[in-house]
Scaffold this motif. Sequence first.
Motif, PDB file in Angstrom:
ATOM      1  N   LEU A  61      30.053  36.937  40.401  1.00 45.62           N
ATOM      2  CA  LEU A  61      29.053  37.789  39.753  1.00 45.62           C
ATOM      3  C   LEU A  61      28.701  37.226  38.382  1.00 45.62           C
ATOM      4  N   SER A  62      29.568  36.350  37.858  1.00 45.25           N
ATOM      5  CA  SER A  62      29.273  35.666  36.595  1.00 45.25           C
ATOM      6  C   SER A  62      27.948  34.913  36.687  1.00 45.25           C
ATOM      7  N   LYS A  63      27.596  34.440  37.885  1.00 47.31           N
ATOM      8  CA  LYS A  63      26.336  33.716  38.071  1.00 47.31           C
ATOM      9  C   LYS A  63      25.140  34.584  37.716  1.00 47.31           C
ATOM     10  N   LEU A 171      28.727  24.034  41.489  1.00 42.48           N
ATOM     11  CA  LEU A 171      28.546  22.865  40.620  1.00 42.48           C
ATOM     12  C   LEU A 171      27.228  22.880  39.866  1.00 42.48           C
ATOM     13  N   GLY A 172      26.152  23.269  40.523  1.00 42.77           N
ATOM     14  CA  GLY A 172      24.869  23.322  39.828  1.00 42.77           C
ATOM     15  C   GLY A 172      24.854  24.342  38.714  1.00 42.77           C
ATOM     16  N   LEU A 173      25.554  25.466  38.927  1.00 39.85           N
ATOM     17  CA  LEU A 173      25.614  26.510  37.890  1.00 39.85           C
ATOM     18  C   LEU A 173      26.438  26.042  36.698  1.00 39.85           C
ATOM     19  N   TYR A 242      38.667  28.002  34.735  1.00 36.22           N
ATOM     20  CA  TYR A 242      39.839  27.925  33.854  1.00 36.22           C
ATOM     21  C   TYR A 242      39.909  26.549  33.189  1.00 36.22           C
ATOM     22  N   PHE A 243      39.678  25.505  33.970  1.00 36.34           N
ATOM     23  CA  PHE A 243      39.686  24.144  33.449  1.00 36.34           C
ATOM     24  C   PHE A 243      38.615  23.947  32.372  1.00 36.34           C
ATOM     25  N   LEU A 244      37.511  24.703  32.490  1.00 32.96           N
ATOM     26  CA  LEU A 244      36.407  24.623  31.523  1.00 32.96           C
ATOM     27  C   LEU A 244      36.572  25.648  30.403  1.00 32.96           C
ATOM     28  N   ASP A 245      37.801  26.011  30.085  1.00 31.75           N
ATOM     29  CA  ASP A 245      38.158  26.937  29.003  1.00 31.75           C
ATOM     30  C   ASP A 245      37.722  28.365  29.294  1.00 31.75           C
ATOM     31  N   GLY A 246      37.535  28.694  30.581  1.00 28.34           N
ATOM     32  CA  GLY A 246      37.216  30.065  30.941  1.00 28.34           C
ATOM     33  C   GLY A 246      35.766  30.449  30.792  1.00 28.34           C
ATOM     34  N   VAL A 247      34.912  29.506  30.407  1.00 30.36           N
ATOM     35  CA  VAL A 247      33.495  29.810  30.173  1.00 30.36           C
ATOM     36  C   VAL A 247      32.644  28.832  30.969  1.00 30.36           C
ATOM     37  N   ALA A 248      31.982  29.332  31.998  1.00 28.00           N
ATOM     38  CA  ALA A 248      31.160  28.470  32.838  1.00 28.00           C
ATOM     39  C   ALA A 248      30.037  29.282  33.467  1.00 28.00           C
ATOM     40  N   GLY A 249      29.047  28.597  33.989  1.00 29.77           N
ATOM     41  CA  GLY A 249      27.904  29.282  34.586  1.00 29.77           C
ATOM     42  C   GLY A 249      28.217  29.950  35.900  1.00 29.77           C
ATOM     43  N   HIS A 250      29.307  29.549  36.540  1.00 31.73           N
ATOM     44  CA  HIS A 250      29.605  30.064  37.880  1.00 31.73           C
ATOM     45  C   HIS A 250      30.680  31.145  37.899  1.00 31.73           C
ATOM     46  N   ALA A 251      31.534  31.202  36.885  1.00 29.67           N
ATOM     47  CA  ALA A 251      32.653  32.151  36.869  1.00 29.67           C
ATOM     48  C   ALA A 251      33.176  32.282  35.445  1.00 29.67           C
ATOM     49  N   GLY A 252      33.986  33.322  35.224  1.00 28.83           N
ATOM     50  CA  GLY A 252      34.614  33.500  33.925  1.00 28.83           C
ATOM     51  C   GLY A 252      34.335  34.830  33.267  1.00 28.83           C
ATOM     52  N   VAL A 253      33.331  35.568  33.749  1.00 30.26           N
ATOM     53  CA  VAL A 253      32.980  36.845  33.132  1.00 30.26           C
ATOM     54  C   VAL A 253      33.933  37.942  33.592  1.00 30.26           C
ATOM     55  N   PHE A 254      34.333  38.791  32.648  1.00 25.14           N
ATOM     56  CA  PHE A 254      35.074  40.010  32.925  1.00 25.14           C
ATOM     57  C   PHE A 254      34.154  41.186  32.623  1.00 25.14           C
ATOM     58  N   HIS A 323      24.858  40.183  44.847  1.00 22.49           N
ATOM     59  CA  HIS A 323      25.793  39.057  44.893  1.00 22.49           C
ATOM     60  C   HIS A 323      27.191  39.592  45.176  1.00 22.49           C
ATOM     61  N   THR A 324      28.084  38.688  45.551  1.00 22.21           N
ATOM     62  CA  THR A 324      29.498  39.018  45.739  1.00 22.21           C
ATOM     63  C   THR A 324      30.350  38.106  44.878  1.00 22.21           C
ATOM     64  N   GLY A 325      31.608  38.487  44.687  1.00 17.35           N
ATOM     65  CA  GLY A 325      32.554  37.683  43.924  1.00 17.35           C
ATOM     66  C   GLY A 325      33.844  37.503  44.691  1.00 17.35           C
TER      67      GLY A 325
END
Length: 379
Positions: A61-63, A171-173, A242-254, A323-325
């Motif tokens: 859903l971060s997307k 990957l694109g996100l 997580y590898f991207l410090d928790g901030v990315a276009g595809h995941a990471g939002v709480f 969307h789904t997560g």
Amino acid sequence: MVNFENLDKHLKNLIDEKAFPSAALAVWHHNRPVFSAAYGTPDPQAGWPCRPDTRFDVASLSKLFAGSAFMALCDRGVFSLDEPIHKSFPAFQGVRDIRASANALLKDQPDELLGRADVTDLTWYNVLIHNSGLGWAPLNLRCKSKEDAVNYILTMPLAYEPRSTVLYTDLGLILMGVAMERRCGKPLDVLVDELVCRPLGLNNTGYNRVSLGAKPENTAPTEFCKWRNLRVHGLVHDENAYFLDGVAGHAGVFSTADDAARLIQSYLDALQGREGVVRPETARDMIRFRQMNRWDRRGVMFQLRILDTDAHSFPLGRRTFGHTGFTGTCLWCDPDRELCFALMTNDVYNGRENRTTGRLRKAIVEELVSAIDKEDTCK
């Protein structure tokens, strides 16, 4: 007033049956919030109760949060859907090999050459409808830094002929988020906060940077991660994020169910002519059918109602989008019913191989639709 008694009972029964440790549901109908409830105990070992303001790792859903920020920038002329990806990443040009092994989600694929394709004219539109040709890779296992990960995506083989089908990928996100950061001169978490969360009053939504430490308070934990050797709690579940410090276009939002429902409601607002995160004409364009594979129907950024009668979105209206997560979350808008809802669970708590929401969500949606339709019929 909508009677949600059966829906409420159904969710309580699922918790009693230990289908998942906890859940939260928020519903908007006819442009106002009509239901918000929480169930279960997010952390069975600790025993504290789930609340409407409990934050969940929303996974993909971060997307929608990052993508909404991107579309807001498009409305402001900072980006364009038709802009080639290579404008942000000059390395993304020229002819690439197509290899089935470029999608690591398909196990034991041969590395044989399937063809070649030119990526030069691929655009952010292709990224946001998932037909760019990109596959998937465990960046956390193959790369040493964020910059290394970006370069890896930019130069890896394609998984299929671009534009020939839909292949959902992160990957694109990831590239989109990095492009936003570079052009705007701000981190992605700041951009999402400024362009999406603050305008909508989403006070319980945001990224948790790994470098700043876990934030477990009133946050639902996810599974025990073998790679990290710990129960993931207050940090992003997705390994690449997580590898991207928790901030990315595809995941990471709480986020909370209430906040996430407000996000999808903002798109219904736009469809009805009210300004929101994106312009009304932008929202209308985003939910148009663009392409599909055997089952996955796509608009721009959004998944559209699945035509499979077993799909949990099937009971909703024909114009439904959402969307789904992976962690056990979903977010949908049915414009014809003026219905928006967010369902949060930490289904992945018991292990990704033991998730249940895939088979249980449809019954939840059916109970919700039944309650809404009874209310509208009685008017």
